[in-house]
Write a protein that holds these residues in place. Structure first.
Motif, PDB file in Angstrom:
ATOM      1  N   ASN A 183       0.878  -1.159   0.000  1.00 13.15           N
ATOM      2  CA  ASN A 183       0.000   0.000   0.000  1.00 13.15           C
ATOM      3  C   ASN A 183       0.924   1.220   0.000  1.00 13.15           C
ATOM      4  N   ILE A 184       1.229   1.746  -1.182  1.00 12.90           N
ATOM      5  CA  ILE A 184       2.169   2.852  -1.308  1.00 12.90           C
ATOM      6  C   ILE A 184       1.484   4.148  -0.910  1.00 12.90           C
ATOM      7  N   GLU A 185       2.065   4.834   0.065  1.00 15.77           N
ATOM      8  CA  GLU A 185       1.526   6.102   0.542  1.00 15.77           C
ATOM      9  C   GLU A 185       2.062   7.272  -0.276  1.00 15.77           C
ATOM     10  N   PHE A 186       3.385   7.261  -0.497  1.00 16.72           N
ATOM     11  CA  PHE A 186       4.016   8.429  -1.109  1.00 16.72           C
ATOM     12  C   PHE A 186       5.331   8.015  -1.747  1.00 16.72           C
ATOM     13  N   ILE A 187       5.629   8.600  -2.901  1.00 17.31           N
ATOM     14  CA  ILE A 187       6.899   8.378  -3.581  1.00 17.31           C
ATOM     15  C   ILE A 187       7.569   9.735  -3.710  1.00 17.31           C
ATOM     16  N   HIS A 188       8.765   9.837  -3.129  1.00 19.36           N
ATOM     17  CA  HIS A 188       9.466  11.117  -3.068  1.00 19.36           C
ATOM     18  C   HIS A 188      10.787  11.038  -3.843  1.00 19.36           C
ATOM     19  N   PRO A 189      10.944  11.836  -4.913  1.00 19.76           N
ATOM     20  CA  PRO A 189      12.235  11.865  -5.614  1.00 19.76           C
ATOM     21  C   PRO A 189      13.268  12.591  -4.749  1.00 19.76           C
ATOM     22  N   LEU A 190      14.450  12.025  -4.649  1.00 21.78           N
ATOM     23  CA  LEU A 190      15.484  12.620  -3.809  1.00 21.78           C
ATOM     24  C   LEU A 190      16.427  13.482  -4.645  1.00 21.78           C
ATOM     25  N   ASP A 191      16.495  14.762  -4.303  1.00 22.10           N
ATOM     26  CA  ASP A 191      17.463  15.643  -4.967  1.00 22.10           C
ATOM     27  C   ASP A 191      18.845  15.314  -4.403  1.00 22.10           C
ATOM     28  N   PRO A 192      19.924  15.764  -5.018  1.00 22.29           N
ATOM     29  CA  PRO A 192      21.276  15.392  -4.573  1.00 22.29           C
ATOM     30  C   PRO A 192      21.565  15.679  -3.097  1.00 22.29           C
ATOM     31  N   ALA A 193      21.129  16.810  -2.582  1.00 17.99           N
ATOM     32  CA  ALA A 193      21.385  17.142  -1.178  1.00 17.99           C
ATOM     33  C   ALA A 193      20.640  16.190  -0.239  1.00 17.99           C
ATOM     34  N   HIS A 194      19.385  15.911  -0.564  1.00 17.51           N
ATOM     35  CA  HIS A 194      18.590  15.001   0.271  1.00 17.51           C
ATOM     36  C   HIS A 194      19.156  13.585   0.194  1.00 17.51           C
ATOM     37  N   LEU A 195      19.605  13.171  -0.990  1.00 21.71           N
ATOM     38  CA  LEU A 195      20.193  11.848  -1.152  1.00 21.71           C
ATOM     39  C   LEU A 195      21.444  11.709  -0.282  1.00 21.71           C
ATOM     40  N   GLU A 196      22.285  12.711  -0.253  1.00 20.47           N
ATOM     41  CA  GLU A 196      23.484  12.670   0.583  1.00 20.47           C
ATOM     42  C   GLU A 196      23.120  12.549   2.065  1.00 20.47           C
ATOM     43  N   TYR A 197      22.067  13.239   2.469  1.00 20.23           N
ATOM     44  CA  TYR A 197      21.590  13.144   3.852  1.00 20.23           C
ATOM     45  C   TYR A 197      21.112  11.715   4.150  1.00 20.23           C
ATOM     46  N   GLU A 198      20.316  11.148   3.259  1.00 18.98           N
ATOM     47  CA  GLU A 198      19.779   9.800   3.454  1.00 18.98           C
ATOM     48  C   GLU A 198      20.894   8.754   3.488  1.00 18.98           C
ATOM     49  N   LYS A 199      21.955   8.963   2.731  1.00 14.61           N
ATOM     50  CA  LYS A 199      23.072   8.013   2.700  1.00 14.61           C
ATOM     51  C   LYS A 199      23.777   7.904   4.049  1.00 14.61           C
ATOM     52  N   GLN A 200      23.633   8.895   4.899  1.00 17.99           N
ATOM     53  CA  GLN A 200      24.253   8.873   6.216  1.00 17.99           C
ATOM     54  C   GLN A 200      23.545   7.915   7.176  1.00 17.99           C
ATOM     55  N   SER A 201      22.329   7.527   6.837  1.00 20.08           N
ATOM     56  CA  SER A 201      21.563   6.611   7.674  1.00 20.08           C
ATOM     57  C   SER A 201      22.101   5.197   7.531  1.00 20.08           C
ATOM     58  N   GLU A 202      22.117   4.462   8.637  1.00 18.60           N
ATOM     59  CA  GLU A 202      22.572   3.077   8.591  1.00 18.60           C
ATOM     60  C   GLU A 202      21.579   2.174   7.854  1.00 18.60           C
ATOM     61  N   HIS A 203      20.356   2.646   7.655  1.00 15.78           N
ATOM     62  CA  HIS A 203      19.320   1.863   6.988  1.00 15.78           C
ATOM     63  C   HIS A 203      19.246   2.133   5.489  1.00 15.78           C
ATOM     64  N   PHE A 204      20.127   2.971   4.978  1.00 19.83           N
ATOM     65  CA  PHE A 204      20.093   3.317   3.560  1.00 19.83           C
ATOM     66  C   PHE A 204      20.612   2.159   2.723  1.00 19.83           C
ATOM     67  N   ALA A 205      19.767   1.686   1.812  1.00 23.01           N
ATOM     68  CA  ALA A 205      20.141   0.653   0.848  1.00 23.01           C
ATOM     69  C   ALA A 205      19.179   0.759  -0.316  1.00 23.01           C
ATOM     70  N   VAL A 206      19.718   0.867  -1.512  1.00 23.49           N
ATOM     71  CA  VAL A 206      18.878   0.977  -2.700  1.00 23.49           C
ATOM     72  C   VAL A 206      18.434  -0.436  -3.097  1.00 23.49           C
ATOM     73  N   GLU A 207      17.124  -0.624  -3.228  1.00 28.30           N
ATOM     74  CA  GLU A 207      16.566  -1.920  -3.616  1.00 28.30           C
ATOM     75  C   GLU A 207      16.940  -2.233  -5.051  1.00 28.30           C
ATOM     76  N   SER A 208      17.224  -3.483  -5.308  1.00 27.56           N
ATOM     77  CA  SER A 208      17.452  -3.902  -6.694  1.00 27.56           C
ATOM     78  C   SER A 208      16.239  -4.718  -7.139  1.00 27.56           C
ATOM     79  N   VAL A 209      15.541  -4.180  -8.106  1.00 25.37           N
ATOM     80  CA  VAL A 209      14.318  -4.827  -8.597  1.00 25.37           C
ATOM     81  C   VAL A 209      14.504  -5.132 -10.054  1.00 25.37           C
TER      82      VAL A 209
END
Length: 69
Positions: A43-69
């Motif tokens: 049940n997808i609530e929201f899809i948010h495109p990450l701009d470069p600054a936000h992506l760098e912030y998210e990469k600092q999280s230990e839970h950051f992992a890009v899904e391979s589909v």
């Protein structure tokens, strides 16, 4: 582009913040994200495109992992 997807695991579940999960996925557009996740029956609530600054912030999280589909 990397997208952050907020979802509930069960398709009939009412969105509740405390049970909302997220994942990161690479796709060309939001439509492609939905197509890639279609078989997971989320049940997808929201899809948010990450701009470069936000992506760098998210990469600092230990839970950051890009899904391979």
């Amino acid at each position: 582009m990397i997208y952050k997807v907020f979802y509930q695991e069960l398709p009939y579940e009412v969105p509740v913040r405390e049970r909302t999960k997220s994942l990161y996925i690479e796709a060309d557009a939001e439509k492609d994200v939905r197509i890639k996740l279609k078989d997971r029956n989320y049940n997808i609530e929201f899809i948010h495109p990450l701009d470069p600054a936000h992506l760098e912030y998210e990469k600092q999280s230990e839970h950051f992992a890009v899904e391979s589909v």
